[in-house]
Scaffold this motif. Structure first.
Motif, PDB file in Angstrom:
ATOM      1  N   ILE A  90       0.844  -1.207   0.000  1.00  0.00           N
ATOM      2  CA  ILE A  90       0.000   0.000   0.000  1.00  0.00           C
ATOM      3  C   ILE A  90       0.873   1.249   0.000  1.00  0.00           C
ATOM      4  O   ILE A  90       0.598   2.208  -0.735  1.00  0.00           O
ATOM      5  N   ALA A  91       1.941   1.236   0.785  1.00  0.00           N
ATOM      6  CA  ALA A  91       2.849   2.390   0.824  1.00  0.00           C
ATOM      7  C   ALA A  91       3.484   2.629  -0.543  1.00  0.00           C
ATOM      8  O   ALA A  91       3.576   3.777  -0.996  1.00  0.00           O
ATOM      9  N   LEU A  92       3.913   1.558  -1.209  1.00  0.00           N
ATOM     10  CA  LEU A  92       4.502   1.702  -2.544  1.00  0.00           C
ATOM     11  C   LEU A  92       3.476   2.232  -3.533  1.00  0.00           C
ATOM     12  O   LEU A  92       3.789   3.101  -4.351  1.00  0.00           O
ATOM     13  N   LEU A  93       2.263   1.744  -3.450  1.00  0.00           N
ATOM     14  CA  LEU A  93       1.212   2.218  -4.356  1.00  0.00           C
ATOM     15  C   LEU A  93       0.959   3.710  -4.172  1.00  0.00           C
ATOM     16  O   LEU A  93       0.931   4.470  -5.145  1.00  0.00           O
ATOM     17  N   VAL A  94       0.801   4.140  -2.934  1.00  0.00           N
ATOM     18  CA  VAL A  94       0.539   5.558  -2.655  1.00  0.00           C
ATOM     19  C   VAL A  94       1.731   6.408  -3.097  1.00  0.00           C
ATOM     20  O   VAL A  94       1.565   7.438  -3.760  1.00  0.00           O
ATOM     21  N   PHE A  95       2.936   5.977  -2.737  1.00  0.00           N
ATOM     22  CA  PHE A  95       4.146   6.710  -3.111  1.00  0.00           C
ATOM     23  C   PHE A  95       4.265   6.823  -4.627  1.00  0.00           C
ATOM     24  O   PHE A  95       4.563   7.897  -5.169  1.00  0.00           O
ATOM     25  N   SER A  96       4.007   5.727  -5.340  1.00  0.00           N
ATOM     26  CA  SER A  96       4.105   5.716  -6.796  1.00  0.00           C
ATOM     27  C   SER A  96       3.115   6.682  -7.431  1.00  0.00           C
ATOM     28  O   SER A  96       3.467   7.441  -8.341  1.00  0.00           O
ATOM     29  N   VAL A  97       1.893   6.655  -6.966  1.00  0.00           N
ATOM     30  CA  VAL A  97       0.865   7.541  -7.523  1.00  0.00           C
ATOM     31  C   VAL A  97       1.230   9.004  -7.267  1.00  0.00           C
ATOM     32  O   VAL A  97       1.138   9.845  -8.173  1.00  0.00           O
ATOM     33  N   VAL A  98       1.676   9.315  -6.058  1.00  0.00           N
ATOM     34  CA  VAL A  98       1.980  10.706  -5.714  1.00  0.00           C
ATOM     35  C   VAL A  98       3.175  11.230  -6.504  1.00  0.00           C
ATOM     36  O   VAL A  98       3.091  12.280  -7.149  1.00  0.00           O
ATOM     37  N   VAL A  99       4.299  10.512  -6.484  1.00  0.00           N
ATOM     38  CA  VAL A  99       5.495  11.058  -7.149  1.00  0.00           C
ATOM     39  C   VAL A  99       5.343  11.066  -8.665  1.00  0.00           C
ATOM     40  O   VAL A  99       5.802  12.000  -9.325  1.00  0.00           O
ATOM     41  N   ASN A 100       4.700  10.055  -9.230  1.00  0.00           N
ATOM     42  CA  ASN A 100       4.508  10.060 -10.673  1.00  0.00           C
ATOM     43  C   ASN A 100       3.467  11.091 -11.091  1.00  0.00           C
ATOM     44  O   ASN A 100       3.550  11.651 -12.184  1.00  0.00           O
ATOM     45  N   GLY A 101       2.500  11.352 -10.231  1.00  0.00           N
ATOM     46  CA  GLY A 101       1.549  12.425 -10.497  1.00  0.00           C
ATOM     47  C   GLY A 101       2.224  13.783 -10.464  1.00  0.00           C
ATOM     48  O   GLY A 101       1.998  14.630 -11.337  1.00  0.00           O
ATOM     49  N   LEU A 102       3.088  14.006  -9.464  1.00  0.00           N
ATOM     50  CA  LEU A 102       3.826  15.263  -9.389  1.00  0.00           C
ATOM     51  C   LEU A 102       4.756  15.441 -10.592  1.00  0.00           C
ATOM     52  O   LEU A 102       4.943  16.558 -11.085  1.00  0.00           O
ATOM     53  N   ALA A 103       5.321  14.338 -11.067  1.00  0.00           N
ATOM     54  CA  ALA A 103       6.236  14.409 -12.213  1.00  0.00           C
ATOM     55  C   ALA A 103       5.522  14.826 -13.493  1.00  0.00           C
ATOM     56  O   ALA A 103       6.176  15.235 -14.454  1.00  0.00           O
ATOM     57  N   GLN A 104       4.202  14.755 -13.510  1.00  0.00           N
ATOM     58  CA  GLN A 104       3.440  15.155 -14.691  1.00  0.00           C
ATOM     59  C   GLN A 104       3.124  16.648 -14.719  1.00  0.00           C
ATOM     60  O   GLN A 104       2.605  17.154 -15.721  1.00  0.00           O
ATOM     61  N   LEU A 105       3.429  17.358 -13.642  1.00  0.00           N
ATOM     62  CA  LEU A 105       3.203  18.801 -13.628  1.00  0.00           C
ATOM     63  C   LEU A 105       4.062  19.459 -14.710  1.00  0.00           C
ATOM     64  O   LEU A 105       5.225  19.074 -14.901  1.00  0.00           O
ATOM     65  N   PRO A 106       3.508  20.417 -15.414  1.00  0.00           N
ATOM     66  CA  PRO A 106       4.261  21.053 -16.509  1.00  0.00           C
ATOM     67  C   PRO A 106       5.613  21.621 -16.078  1.00  0.00           C
ATOM     68  O   PRO A 106       6.593  21.527 -16.823  1.00  0.00           O
ATOM     69  N   SER A 107       5.701  22.181 -14.888  1.00  0.00           N
ATOM     70  CA  SER A 107       6.964  22.763 -14.434  1.00  0.00           C
ATOM     71  C   SER A 107       8.033  21.692 -14.174  1.00  0.00           C
ATOM     72  O   SER A 107       9.223  22.005 -14.177  1.00  0.00           O
ATOM     73  N   ILE A 108       7.617  20.459 -13.963  1.00  0.00           N
ATOM     74  CA  ILE A 108       8.580  19.370 -13.758  1.00  0.00           C
ATOM     75  C   ILE A 108       8.850  18.647 -15.078  1.00  0.00           C
ATOM     76  O   ILE A 108       9.981  18.286 -15.377  1.00  0.00           O
ATOM     77  N   ARG A 109       7.822  18.481 -15.887  1.00  0.00           N
ATOM     78  CA  ARG A 109       8.000  17.827 -17.192  1.00  0.00           C
ATOM     79  C   ARG A 109       8.980  18.583 -18.073  1.00  0.00           C
ATOM     80  O   ARG A 109       9.719  17.984 -18.846  1.00  0.00           O
ATOM     81  N   VAL A 110       9.009  19.905 -17.940  1.00  0.00           N
ATOM     82  CA  VAL A 110       9.918  20.698 -18.752  1.00  0.00           C
ATOM     83  C   VAL A 110      11.370  20.375 -18.416  1.00  0.00           C
ATOM     84  O   VAL A 110      12.248  20.457 -19.290  1.00  0.00           O
ATOM     85  N   LEU A 111      11.665  19.973 -17.194  1.00  0.00           N
ATOM     86  CA  LEU A 111      13.023  19.582 -16.814  1.00  0.00           C
ATOM     87  C   LEU A 111      13.471  18.349 -17.574  1.00  0.00           C
ATOM     88  O   LEU A 111      14.618  18.247 -17.997  1.00  0.00           O
ATOM     89  N   VAL A 112      12.563  17.398 -17.753  1.00  0.00           N
ATOM     90  CA  VAL A 112      12.887  16.169 -18.503  1.00  0.00           C
ATOM     91  C   VAL A 112      13.008  16.489 -19.986  1.00  0.00           C
ATOM     92  O   VAL A 112      13.902  15.989 -20.663  1.00  0.00           O
ATOM     93  N   ASP A 113      12.126  17.334 -20.494  1.00  0.00           N
ATOM     94  CA  ASP A 113      12.131  17.670 -21.914  1.00  0.00           C
ATOM     95  C   ASP A 113      13.381  18.462 -22.306  1.00  0.00           C
ATOM     96  O   ASP A 113      13.837  18.372 -23.438  1.00  0.00           O
ATOM     97  N   GLU A 114      13.928  19.235 -21.364  1.00  0.00           N
ATOM     98  CA  GLU A 114      15.143  19.999 -21.634  1.00  0.00           C
ATOM     99  C   GLU A 114      16.345  19.090 -21.828  1.00  0.00           C
ATOM    100  O   GLU A 114      17.262  19.426 -22.542  1.00  0.00           O
ATOM    101  N   ARG A 115      16.365  17.954 -21.161  1.00  0.00           N
ATOM    102  CA  ARG A 115      17.496  17.029 -21.240  1.00  0.00           C
ATOM    103  C   ARG A 115      17.426  16.351 -22.562  1.00  0.00           C
ATOM    104  O   ARG A 115      18.172  15.854 -23.200  1.00  0.00           O
TER     105      ARG A 115
END
Length: 115
Positions: A90-115
């Motif tokens: 359950i902890a892994l599921l919650v952690f996965s959903v939260v961090v991967n959801g945050l990684a989809q924010l435009p301000s974070i996605r732009v960091l990956v796209d810049e690389r």
């Protein structure tokens, strides 16, 4: 969102990927008396991630990448659950959903796209 926070979220996404791979090893340890699955399952999970879910996946795409991520993280959580580690699953599921959801924010996605 600051770049430092964005890179921290991306670091947590990487930690999440490592935890998923470890979950497959835990399941293999729990279910294979020869301990072969301890090595094989994590390697298969890494290969699936590399081919379909990583940012530079050769076979990834707008449909395949999210599907592969859900498959890997979902099976990792089920593996922990089946290995008797329900709280960690359950902890892994919650952690996965939260961090991967945050990684989809435009301000974070732009960091990956810049690389």
């Amino acid at each position: 969102m600051s770049a430092i926070l964005g890179w921290a979220v991306l670091a947590l996404v990487f930690v999440d990927e490592l935890l998923a791979v470890a979950a497959f090893g835990i399941w293999g340890w729990d279910h294979d008396p020869r301990r072969l699955l301890v090595w094989v399952l994590p390697i298969v999970a890494m290969a699936v991630w590399f081919c379909f879910a990583s940012p530079k996946a050769p076979y990834g795409g707008p449909l395949v990448r999210p599907l592969a991520k859900v498959l890997v993280f979902g099976l990792a959580c089920l593996a922990l659950w089946d290995a008797g580690q329900q709280d960690w699953a359950i902890a892994l599921l919650v952690f996965s959903v939260v961090v991967n959801g945050l990684a989809q924010l435009p301000s974070i996605r732009v960091l990956v796209d810049e690389r």
